[in-house]
Design a protein around this motif. Structure first.
Motif, mmCIF file in Angstrom:
data_model
loop_
_atom_site.group_PDB
_atom_site.id
_atom_site.type_symbol
_atom_site.label_atom_id
_atom_site.label_comp_id
_atom_site.label_asym_id
_atom_site.label_seq_id
_atom_site.Cartn_x
_atom_site.Cartn_y
_atom_site.Cartn_z
ATOM 1 N N ALA A 31 -75.037 -37.678 -0.914
ATOM 2 C CA ALA A 31 -76.137 -36.770 -1.198
ATOM 3 C C ALA A 31 -75.897 -35.424 -0.514
ATOM 4 N N ALA A 32 -74.621 -35.110 -0.261
ATOM 5 C CA ALA A 32 -74.265 -33.947 0.550
ATOM 6 C C ALA A 32 -73.988 -32.724 -0.323
ATOM 7 N N GLY A 33 -75.049 -32.108 -0.808
ATOM 8 C CA GLY A 33 -74.899 -30.813 -1.463
ATOM 9 C C GLY A 33 -74.443 -30.878 -2.901
ATOM 10 N N TYR A 34 -73.993 -29.722 -3.418
ATOM 11 C CA TYR A 34 -73.556 -29.615 -4.808
ATOM 12 C C TYR A 34 -72.398 -30.567 -5.085
ATOM 13 N N ASP A 35 -72.346 -31.087 -6.290
ATOM 14 C CA ASP A 35 -71.272 -31.994 -6.695
ATOM 15 C C ASP A 35 -70.106 -31.165 -7.229
ATOM 16 N N LEU A 36 -69.245 -30.714 -6.324
ATOM 17 C CA LEU A 36 -68.130 -29.864 -6.729
ATOM 18 C C LEU A 36 -67.077 -30.641 -7.514
ATOM 19 N N THR A 37 -66.987 -31.943 -7.266
ATOM 20 C CA THR A 37 -66.043 -32.745 -8.061
ATOM 21 C C THR A 37 -66.430 -32.686 -9.532
ATOM 22 N N ALA A 38 -67.711 -32.900 -9.818
ATOM 23 C CA ALA A 38 -68.175 -32.844 -11.204
ATOM 24 C C ALA A 38 -67.973 -31.463 -11.807
ATOM 25 N N LEU A 39 -68.063 -30.418 -10.974
ATOM 26 C CA LEU A 39 -67.846 -29.066 -11.475
ATOM 27 C C LEU A 39 -66.402 -28.873 -11.927
ATOM 28 N N PHE A 40 -65.458 -29.416 -11.158
ATOM 29 C CA PHE A 40 -64.050 -29.230 -11.514
ATOM 30 C C PHE A 40 -63.612 -30.142 -12.648
ATOM 31 N N VAL A 41 -64.176 -31.350 -12.722
ATOM 32 C CA VAL A 41 -63.805 -32.260 -13.807
ATOM 33 C C VAL A 41 -64.410 -31.726 -15.105
ATOM 34 N N GLY A 42 -63.560 -31.291 -16.009
ATOM 35 C CA GLY A 42 -64.019 -30.668 -17.244
ATOM 36 C C GLY A 42 -63.958 -29.157 -17.220
ATOM 37 N N SER A 43 -63.455 -28.564 -16.136
ATOM 38 C CA SER A 43 -63.411 -27.101 -16.025
ATOM 39 C C SER A 43 -62.226 -26.483 -16.756
ATOM 40 N N GLU A 44 -61.310 -27.317 -17.256
ATOM 41 C CA GLU A 44 -60.199 -26.870 -18.106
ATOM 42 C C GLU A 44 -59.316 -25.825 -17.421
ATOM 43 N N GLY A 45 -59.165 -25.937 -16.110
ATOM 44 C CA GLY A 45 -58.287 -25.026 -15.381
ATOM 45 C C GLY A 45 -58.816 -23.623 -15.235
ATOM 46 N N THR A 46 -60.086 -23.405 -15.537
ATOM 47 C CA THR A 46 -60.642 -22.047 -15.473
ATOM 48 C C THR A 46 -61.172 -21.700 -14.088
ATOM 49 N N LEU A 47 -61.268 -22.693 -13.192
ATOM 50 C CA LEU A 47 -61.781 -22.440 -11.845
ATOM 51 C C LEU A 47 -60.715 -22.577 -10.770
ATOM 52 N N GLY A 48 -59.607 -23.200 -11.079
ATOM 53 C CA GLY A 48 -58.547 -23.412 -10.109
ATOM 54 C C GLY A 48 -57.556 -24.437 -10.625
ATOM 55 N N LEU A 49 -56.517 -24.687 -9.824
ATOM 56 C CA LEU A 49 -55.488 -25.659 -10.177
ATOM 57 C C LEU A 49 -55.605 -26.867 -9.263
ATOM 58 N N VAL A 50 -55.773 -28.047 -9.848
ATOM 59 C CA VAL A 50 -55.917 -29.276 -9.072
ATOM 60 C C VAL A 50 -54.551 -29.753 -8.603
ATOM 61 N N THR A 51 -54.454 -30.099 -7.318
ATOM 62 C CA THR A 51 -53.186 -30.549 -6.735
ATOM 63 C C THR A 51 -53.198 -32.017 -6.338
ATOM 64 N N GLU A 52 -54.380 -32.623 -6.205
ATOM 65 C CA GLU A 52 -54.506 -34.056 -5.927
ATOM 66 C C GLU A 52 -55.786 -34.565 -6.566
ATOM 67 N N LEU A 53 -55.776 -35.845 -6.931
ATOM 68 C CA LEU A 53 -56.983 -36.498 -7.431
ATOM 69 C C LEU A 53 -57.132 -37.848 -6.749
ATOM 70 N N THR A 54 -58.347 -38.194 -6.387
ATOM 71 C CA THR A 54 -58.656 -39.537 -5.924
ATOM 72 C C THR A 54 -59.470 -40.218 -7.010
ATOM 73 N N LEU A 55 -58.980 -41.370 -7.460
ATOM 74 C CA LEU A 55 -59.509 -42.024 -8.649
ATOM 75 C C LEU A 55 -60.031 -43.413 -8.331
#
Length: 457
Positions: A184-208
Motif C-alpha cells: 500500500a506504499a504509494g503510486y503503483d509505478l510497476t503498473a505504470l511501466f507495464v504497458g508503457s510501450e517504452g515511452t517512459l524508459g527502458l526496462v533492464t530487469e523484471l521480477t515475475l
C-alpha cells in the motif's frame, strides 16, 4: 538531433556493439504487420544496465530518440524508429538472474524469451504462464502488457510482473515494486511501466510471478454450427465455475487455413480449443462437464486427451494461426486487429465484424481468446493495392469503435503503438491527456519511443 556526435560517443562506449550496416538496420526497420519499412540511424546491443544507462545519457545529451527492441514480434509498429535515432536491441541481456522457488518468483533481464525462461524453470516444478503465441521477449511482453491463450486462468503481464528496474530518459535508474504479494506504499509505478510501450524508459530487469506446473492437463477441440453457439457454450462454462486454463476460438475460415497449412482435417466451422489444469481426476471431470455443455449447444463431440504430444500439436496449430492465415493468400500482408469486449457482448462483436468483412473487398479470418472476450481479425491485403490497405484500416477502426460502444477496449493485448492512437481519445477522454502529462514529466524532450501511444510532445 545531433546524430553524428551521438554515434561517435556511442561507438567509444560500445565498439562493435553499435552497427549501421544495411542488414542490421533493415532487420530493425520492419514489423510483423503492415507498417512500411522505417530504418533507424543505428542499432546498439547493451549487455548490462550500465550500458543502457550510458546509451540513454548520450542520446539525451544529443537529443536523439531511443527505441527499445525485444524480439520484434509486436503488431502495432511499437519498435519502429519513426523519428529516427537509436534502436536498443536487448537480445544480449538475456540472463535469468535469480529463481526463488520458495517465493514462486524470478528476476530476469528483458531479453529473456518466455520459452527460454520456462526451459530454465523445468527442474523447479514452476512455470511462467503468459503465452501470447510468439516466443516474445519478456521485456517486450511487459511493455505491451501482453496476454494470450492462458489469460483466462493466469492473468496477463499486468498480473504477473511484480516489479521492474528501468532507466529513465534523464539516465536515472529506478526500481518499482517489491517481491511482497501486496503493498500500500504509494503510486503503483510497476503498473505504470507495464504497458508503457517504452515511452517512459527502458526496462533492464523484471521480477515475475511464477506458478506451479499442474499435476495433469487435458486439452481438446470441438466444432459448432455458428459463433453464437460457441460463445454461449463458453459463457455457460464460465458461469458454472469450470476452471479453464485456455479456451480459444477459430472461425470457419481459420479452420480452413489450418487444414491447408498443417494438413489437419478440421470441419470448416467455428471451433473451440480448450485446456484444463489440475489433478488427473479434476481435468477428466472438467473435460466431461465441458463436453456436456458443448452437446447442449449443438456442438460436435468434444475430443480431448491428456497425452502431451497431442496437446502440443493442438496448441502449435493455434500458435501458428497467424502464419497459416497469411499463407492462405499468396503474397498478402496483414492488418491484424485486436479488440476485447465483455463476454456477454462477444458474439455480437464477432458477428457484426464478420458482416463488415463480408461487405468489404477483403478476407479476414477471426480467431481469439474467447474466455476473456478478446479476438483478432487478420485482414489480408495485397501490398500492391493501396485501396485494400485503406479498407483494412477503416475496417479495423470500426472494430475498435464497436468495442468501445459495447463497453470494451480497442486493444486487449497488442497495445497502441502508432496503429491505434486514433482511438485513444474516444476510449480515455481526458485520461489520454493525463498520459501525455506523465510522459512529459518523465521525458520532457520526447525522446523515448516517440510517435507511439501518446500525442507527440
Amino acid at each position: 538531433m545531433q546524430i553524428t556526435a551521438a554515434l561517435e560517443d556511442l561507438a567509444q562506449v560500445l565498439g562493435e556493439r553499435l552497427s549501421r550496416s544495411k542488414s542490421d538496420l533493415a532487420q530493425h526497420g520492419h514489423s510483423e504487420s503492415y507498417f512500411p519499412e522505417t530504418l533507424p540511424d543505428a542499432v546498439v546491443w547493451p549487455e548490462s544496465e550500465a550500458d543502457v544507462r550510458r546509451i540513454v545519457q548520450i542520446c539525451a545529451a544529443h537529443d536523439v530518440p531511443v527505441v527499445g527492441w525485444g524480439a520484434g514480434t509486436s503488431l502495432e509498429g511499437h519498435g519502429l524508429a519513426v523519428r529516427g535515432g537509436i534502436v536498443v536491441d536487448f537480445s544480449r541481456m538475456n540472463r535469468v538472474l535469480e529463481v526463488r522457488p520458495a517465493d514462486m518468483d524470478v528476476t530476469v533481464q528483458p531479453g529473456v524469451t518466455r520459452e527460454a525462461l520456462n526451459e530454465e524453470l523445468r527442474a523447479t516444478g514452476l512455470f511462467f504462464p503468459v503465452d501470447p503465441g510468439a516466443n516474445a521477449s519478456l521485456g517486450g511482453m511487459a511493455m505491451t502488457r501482453a496476454s494470450g491463450t492462458t489469460t483466462v486462468r493466469y492473468g496477463s503481464m499486468r498480473d504477473n510482473v511484480l516489479g521492474v528496474r528501468a532507466v529513465l530518459a534523464d539516465g536515472r535508474v529506478i526500481h518499482t515494486g517489491t517481491r511482497a504479494r501486496k503493498s500500500a506504499a504509494g503510486y503503483d509505478l510497476t503498473a505504470l511501466f507495464v504497458g508503457s510501450e517504452g515511452t517512459l524508459g527502458l526496462v533492464t530487469e523484471l521480477t515475475l510471478r511464477l506458478h506451479g506446473v499442474p499435476e495433469a492437463t487435458s486439452a481438446g477441440i470441438c466444432a459448432f454450427p455458428d459463433m453464437k453457439s460457441a460463445v454461449q457454450a463458453v459463457q455457460e462454462t464460465i458461469q458454472m465455475g469450470i476452471p479453464m486454463a485456455r479456451i480459444e476460438f477459430a472461425c470457419a475460415d481459420t479452420a480452413r487455413a489450418f487444414n491447408d497449412y498443417a494438413g489437419t482435417d478440421m470441419a470448416e466451422a467455428p471451433h473451440l480449443m480448450v485446456e484444463f489444469h489440475g489433478s488427473p481426476e479434476s481435468v477428466a471431470q472438467d473435460a466431461e462437464r465441458f463436453a456436456e455443455i458443448v452437446a447442449d449447444h449443438d456442438g460436435s463431440r468434444f475430443e480431448w486427451s491428456t497425452r502431451e504430444e497431442e496437446r502440443r500439436a493442438l496448441w502449435a496449430m493455434r500458435h501458428n494461426g497467424y502464419y497459416a492465415i497469411l499463407a492462405s493468400k499468396k503474397g498478402a500482408r496483414a492488418v491484424v486487429t485486436d479488440i476485447c469486449v465483455p463476454i456477454s457482448r462477444l458474439a455480437q462483436a464477432v458477428e457484426e465484424t464478420q458482416m463488415d468483412i463480408a461487405a468489404s473487398p477483403l478476407s479476414g479470418p477471426i480467431l481469439g481468446h474467447v474466455g476473456d472476450g478478446n479476438f483478432h481479425a487478420i485482414l489480408l491485403v495485397d501490398p500492391d493495392q493501396p485501396d485494400q490497405l485503406d479498407a483494412a484500416k477503416a475496417l479495423s477502426h470500426r472494430m475498435g469503435e464497436r468495442a468501445l460502444m459495447l463497453g470494451g477496449t480497442c486493444t486487449g493485448e497488442h497495445g497502441i503503438g502508432m496503429g491505434k492512437t486514433g482511438l485513444m481519445a474516444a476510449e480515455h477522454g481526458d485520461g489520454w491527456d493525463v498520459m501525455g502529462d506523465i510522459k512529459r514529466a518523465l521525458d520532457p524532450k520526447g525522446l523515448m519511443n516517440p510517435g507511439k501511444l501518446v500525442r507527440d510532445i
